[in-house]
Structure formats: C-alpha cells, structure tokens
Design a protein around this motif. Structure first.
Motif, short mmCIF file in Angstrom:
data_model
loop_
_atom_site.label_atom_id
_atom_site.label_comp_id
_atom_site.label_asym_id
_atom_site.label_seq_id
_atom_site.Cartn_x
_atom_site.Cartn_y
_atom_site.Cartn_z
N ALA A 25 0.77 -1.07 0.00
CA ALA A 25 0.08 0.15 0.09
C ALA A 25 1.04 1.13 -0.02
O ALA A 25 0.84 1.86 0.98
CB ALA A 25 -0.91 -0.04 1.17
N PRO A 26 1.89 1.55 -1.01
CA PRO A 26 2.53 2.55 -0.94
C PRO A 26 1.78 3.88 -1.04
O PRO A 26 0.76 4.13 -2.14
CB PRO A 26 3.44 2.24 -2.14
CG PRO A 26 2.84 1.32 -3.01
CD PRO A 26 1.97 0.49 -2.13
N ARG A 27 2.00 4.73 -0.45
CA ARG A 27 1.21 6.16 -0.27
C ARG A 27 1.99 7.39 0.24
O ARG A 27 2.79 7.10 1.07
CB ARG A 27 -0.07 5.61 0.11
CG ARG A 27 0.00 5.55 1.68
CD ARG A 27 -1.27 4.62 2.26
NE ARG A 27 -1.10 4.46 3.62
CZ ARG A 27 -0.73 3.14 4.02
NH1 ARG A 27 -0.50 2.28 3.14
NH2 ARG A 27 -0.74 2.87 5.40
N LEU A 28 1.57 8.58 -0.23
CA LEU A 28 1.93 9.74 0.43
C LEU A 28 0.84 10.71 0.32
O LEU A 28 -0.04 10.75 -0.53
CB LEU A 28 3.33 10.14 -0.57
CG LEU A 28 4.57 9.64 -0.65
CD1 LEU A 28 5.33 10.14 -1.55
CD2 LEU A 28 5.28 9.56 0.81
N GLU A 130 -5.80 14.63 10.09
CA GLU A 130 -6.55 13.65 10.36
C GLU A 130 -6.65 12.56 9.39
O GLU A 130 -6.37 11.21 9.61
CB GLU A 130 -7.92 14.13 10.43
CG GLU A 130 -9.14 13.08 10.77
CD GLU A 130 -10.53 13.85 11.06
OE1 GLU A 130 -11.19 13.19 11.87
OE2 GLU A 130 -10.84 14.63 10.21
N ILE A 131 -6.54 12.79 8.12
CA ILE A 131 -6.51 11.75 7.01
C ILE A 131 -5.21 11.14 7.07
O ILE A 131 -5.37 9.80 6.75
CB ILE A 131 -6.90 12.53 5.67
CG1 ILE A 131 -8.21 12.95 5.58
CG2 ILE A 131 -6.73 11.27 4.48
CD1 ILE A 131 -9.30 12.00 5.72
N ALA A 132 -4.17 11.73 7.29
CA ALA A 132 -2.78 11.04 7.37
C ALA A 132 -2.85 10.12 8.42
O ALA A 132 -2.41 9.09 8.05
CB ALA A 132 -1.71 12.39 7.38
N MET A 133 -3.43 10.47 9.68
CA MET A 133 -3.34 9.68 10.71
C MET A 133 -4.43 8.45 10.60
O MET A 133 -3.95 7.26 11.04
CB MET A 133 -3.54 10.38 12.10
CG MET A 133 -2.34 11.19 12.52
SD MET A 133 -2.57 11.77 14.07
CE MET A 133 -3.99 13.11 13.76
N VAL A 134 -5.48 8.57 9.93
CA VAL A 134 -6.47 7.69 9.81
C VAL A 134 -6.04 6.73 8.58
O VAL A 134 -6.37 5.23 8.81
CB VAL A 134 -7.93 8.38 9.14
CG1 VAL A 134 -8.79 7.16 8.60
CG2 VAL A 134 -8.49 9.10 10.45
N THR A 137 -0.61 7.32 6.58
CA THR A 137 0.16 7.78 5.39
C THR A 137 1.22 8.80 5.57
O THR A 137 1.29 9.76 6.48
CB THR A 137 -0.69 8.33 4.19
OG1 THR A 137 -1.77 7.37 3.89
CG2 THR A 137 0.03 8.78 3.19
N PRO A 138 2.46 8.51 5.20
CA PRO A 138 3.74 9.50 5.50
C PRO A 138 3.25 10.87 4.70
O PRO A 138 2.81 10.78 3.64
CB PRO A 138 4.67 8.80 4.55
CG PRO A 138 4.38 7.20 4.67
CD PRO A 138 2.88 7.28 4.29
N VAL A 139 3.58 11.75 5.40
CA VAL A 139 3.33 13.26 4.77
C VAL A 139 4.80 13.79 4.34
O VAL A 139 5.74 13.70 4.83
CB VAL A 139 2.99 13.99 5.99
CG1 VAL A 139 2.62 15.66 5.73
CG2 VAL A 139 1.55 13.42 6.60
N HIS A 167 3.36 11.12 11.22
CA HIS A 167 4.59 10.83 10.65
C HIS A 167 4.88 11.90 9.56
O HIS A 167 4.31 11.52 8.37
CB HIS A 167 4.49 9.48 10.02
CG HIS A 167 5.73 9.00 9.21
ND1 HIS A 167 6.81 9.69 9.55
CD2 HIS A 167 6.00 8.22 8.33
CE1 HIS A 167 7.96 8.91 9.15
NE2 HIS A 167 7.26 8.22 8.18
N ILE A 168 5.72 12.89 9.52
CA ILE A 168 5.94 13.73 8.45
C ILE A 168 7.52 13.21 8.08
O ILE A 168 8.35 13.33 8.69
CB ILE A 168 6.20 15.25 8.98
CG1 ILE A 168 4.84 15.83 9.49
CG2 ILE A 168 6.78 16.16 7.82
CD1 ILE A 168 5.00 17.27 10.18
#
Length: 501
Positions: A25-28, A130-134, A137-139, A167-168
């Motif tokens: 699930a690679p994502r940014l 919020e979406i990053a934590m839900v 996903t790395p920011v 996670h920045i």
C-alpha cells in the motif's frame, strides 16, 4: 529508513520502470504549511512524473473539493476520490481508500489548506493531518521558503511537534531563489528536524495554478491545462529525488481495516460505516434508473454518491442538457449535481426538452434531487453576473441571482425539516456549501425548506422539499448516511412500479 519492517517492496516491472508489491500500500500525502504553499503544484507534478515512469497512480483529495480531483483525474487518467473523516467516518475513509488504491502502484493524496487546518481550530477534525493519521500515510510537507533560511527549520519543527502521532516523512521546499538558497535551507531543516528535504522548486511565476474560475473544469476536460501539468512535472524533477519519494511511499504500513455490517436494516439507524460495496438485497425484479445530468454545467459529483446509489440497486444513466438532451425516457429519478449552470444559462434556457422534462417529472411524482447548481436550475429565473436574466424550470418559486462575493462556504450538517424520499424528518446528512449565488423566494406562504443546516455561523433553514422534489445548496455526501441512498432507490422502485401499471 527500514522499509523491510513494514513488509514493503519496491519492484521493477518488465519495462524497467518502478512498480510495487500491492500489499505494501505505497502512499504519500502532499501537505502544505498553509494555502498557497504549493501543494497542488507539487501534487500534480509528482503525479505526472510518476505516470511518465509507467506507474499506475491513484489520486485522492482531502476534504470537500471538486476542482483538485478533476486535475488529478486529468493527469492520472483515473478518477480521483475525496477523503473526509468528518463528512463520513474514519473507517469509511480507510475502506474507501483501500478499495480505490487496489490495483494501482502508488496513491497520492493532496491535502487541504494547511496541514492542521480543518473544521475545528482546537482539533485535527476535517484536516489533512486527520486523514494522514486515519490512513497511516507518510506526509511530505511543502514549505514556501521565500525570504528565509534557518527559519524554515523552525517552521518544520513546529509542524512536527504539534502532533507527535503524525509521520512527517520529508519536506519539499518551494519558491527557492537559487540552488544555493536551497542548500542552506536543506541543511538547516535536516539538522534540526531529522527528516530529509527531498527536493525543491525554484521561483517560477509561470507555474501558478489558475484561479478557480467558472470555466476551469471545462478547460481541464478539453486538455488545455496539459502543458501546465507537464511543466509542473519538469520543474519538480529538476530538483527532487523521485527515488527517495518512492522509498518514503513504500515505508507506509499496511492499512488496518475493519469489517462492518450492511448499510441499512432499520430506517431509524444512521450507520456511517457502510461502503459502496455493501449492497442491499432488494426483492424488486426491475432495476430502477436514475438519470444523472453530467456535462460542463453539471459535473460536481462525489464518486461515492454515485456508487452508493448503484450499490443500493439503481442503474445510472448519464445525459447532457448542454448537448440538447432531455430526461431519458426510462428514468425513474433525476439527479442534478452542482457545477456552473450560470456559465451556460442561455443554452439551458433554450433546451425546452430538458426543462419540460423536469416539469413533467415533478408532475408525475418522479423523485428529483438537485444540489447547488442543479438547485439553481429549478428556480424560475437565473440572473448572471452581467445582469442578464434567463428562464429556468420554474419548479421552485424563487429567483436566482449571481454575485461577485461568495455567498457561503463550509461544512454543513443538514437535518431534514420534513419527510422526503431521501430523509425522514430529523435525519442528518453531512456535506458542504460553496456558492456565489442567492436564492430569493416569492413571498407567498410558508417556504417548504428541505434542511436545517448547521455550520460555523449557527443554524439556518435551507433548500426546498415539496412533493417528489428535494433540493438545496448543500452538497451532501451519502457516505455520511448510506440509508439515504437506500431510501432514494426504494422510492425509485416504487415510482417505476407505479408508472408501469
């Protein structure tokens, strides 16, 4: 960076380009320190650059936005999706994200406003964070570093410390004056923040994304912005380590998903967890048809809304009022979405087939749902910004007036004022408002409002619900209450059976 601990693998496909193990699930998420930091430019440039490598890129947008997903779709060739943990639920967001990401090499989520900006200044609600934590996903944080050097490190450090669970993973600095300027900023950030600065974009006045003017969506669909997308990719690649970005994307952990029950078993419940795949088993033998207006005038639809209607048992049939088409003969309901009808008011006013079809639909009790732009067309007249007035459907006893000043913007909780084919009185859908027009009703009797909406400025009554019509300025998200989609299709079935008797 230890990508093995997350069971992620970067692969090479047969063409020699980069691909991924789909289980990884690679994502940014591309986030900004604030609006105007450059996240849209970075997002589009990155999507274009990855697509040029041969990767299958799936785009997403945080929050209730229609323009940026249109950009993403044009660049990637795949329909971009909105992710909003306030309008829906965290579990709904995760399941929607996982489903849309399946079969793609990498997912890129564009943030909204600044990283921590959302519905509530005291929490992460409705924010990119919020979406990053839900979605775990790395920011990648985009920072505008004009006229600063070491101060850029203080900005990044503050963003890191505000939410320790976030996670920045890296930084891209925008509007650097020179390569030397970039080197100074990069050293400062990496020394103080302990994360990589993966690239930079130079100051480029020609790289600004167009303002959200009314003809923007048609221009995107005609391919007129393709040179801008290519320019964004070229500028990004000049100063960005794309391989490092791919490694950071591959470091994302597998999504933790939960299984939920079907969307609706009881009309009194409001489950927000259901997804479009969770279909309701209808006993009706005939599949009802919902006619969806879709063209340059009517183009603001959440894919989730359309899929939830299909999951509830409807067949969608698209038609174009701008192409002179009327309501399809087999229609059992009409869905008029938002868009820019004021830009095409003369064409719409001249399509008597369409306007008469709307009037006939109402006369026969066909369920008709309209939001924002569609709501405007149901009025008696529409006056554009130049003061020219056009005749519309006349279903709602009101006049619509365009204005230069924005009339409304923000999240809305829309509570039904009365029973309809969509909601029972008191039931709630979540959505948002964004429009530059006002609807003025004729002062004849009591207005049959559709909703009582709650926003930052309190409560107000809004929209129109009478007979088989439900309409309003609020762009609703059926994922906030999937029972509404089920009820809509149920009424379509009832209408279909009635007219075939």
């Amino acid at each position: 960076m230890n990508t093995k601990s997350n069971k992620t693998t970067i692969l090479t496909n047969e063409a020699g380009t980069t691909a991924f193990d789909h289980q990884a699930a690679p994502r940014l998420i591309i986030a900004g320190t604030g609006s105007g930091a450059g996240k849209t430019t970075v997002t589009l440039g990155l999507m274009k650059a990855l697509a040029q490598r041969g990767l299958r890129v799936q785009g997403f947008k945080c929050g209730p936005d229609y323009i940026d997903p249109t950009y993403h779709t044009a660049v990637t060739g795949r329909a971009s999706r909105n992710l909003d943990a306030w309008m829906t639920s965290p579990d709904y967001v995760r399941e929607t994200f996982a489903r849309a990401s399946a079969g793609h090499d990498i997912s890129i989520i564009e943030g909204v406003m600044g990283l921590y900006d959302g519905k509530d200044p005291l929490s992460n609600t409705g924010s990119t964070a919020e979406i990053a934590m839900v979605t775990q996903t790395p920011v990648i944080l985009v920072v505008d570093v004009r006229s600063m050097a070491r101060s850029a490190a203080a900005i990044v450090l503050g963003f890191q410390q505000l939410e320790p669970e976030l996670h920045i993973a890296g930084v891209i600095v925008n509007r650097c004056g020179s390569a030397g300027h970039y080197t100074i900023v990069k050293k400062a950030i990496e020394q103080m923040c302990g994360i990589p600065v993966v690239g930079w974009l130079k100051r480029d006045e020609d790289m600004s994304i167009p303002e959200r003017h009314l003809g923007l969506v048609p221009a995107i669909e005609r391919g007129e912005l393709e040179p801008l997308f290519q320019r964004a990719a070229d500028v990004l690649l000049e100063g960005t380590d794309l391989d490092l970005l791919l490694e950071l994307a591959a470091s994302a952990p597998p999504l933790q998903l939960q299984t939920h029950r079907t969307a609706i078993e009881n009309d009194t419940e409001q489950p927000s967890q259901a997804t479009p795949q969770q279909k309701h088993n209808f006993t009706d033998t005939c599949q009802p048809v919902i006619a969806v207006a879709r063209d340059a005038a009517f183009n603001f639809y959440y894919p989730d809304n359309l899929e939830l209607l299909e999951a509830a048992g409807a067949r969608l049939q698209y038609f174009s009022p701008l192409a002179g088409e009327g309501i399809p003969a087999e229609a059992d309901s009409v869905y008029l979405g938002g868009g820019f009808p004021e830009e095409f008011a003369a064409v719409i006013a001249g399509n008597e087939n369409f306007l008469n079809g709307l009037r006939e639909a109402v006369r026969t009790g066909m369920p008709l749902f309209a939001e924002c732009g569609g709501y405007m067309v149901l009025g008696e007249t529409l006056t554009d910004r130049e003061g020219v007035t056009y005749t519309m459907a006349g279903i709602i006893p009101a006049q619509v007036q365009m204005q230069k000043k924005r009339a409304a913007l923000g999240y809305r909780e829309a509570s039904a004022v009365q029973d309809s084919f969509l909601l029972k009185q008191g039931e709630v859908l979540r959505g948002h408002e964004f429009h530059y027009s006002t609807m003025t009703y004729r002062e004849e009797g009591e207005i049959p409002y559709a909703y009582e909406t709650k926003g930052l400025r309190g409560l107000k009554q809004e929209g129109y619900a009478s007979g088989s019509v439900v309409a309003g300025y609020t762009h609703i998200h059926l994922g906030s209450y999937p029972a509404a989609a089920q009820r809509w299709v149920h009424h379509c079935n009832a209408y279909r059976q009635q007219r075939t008797l």
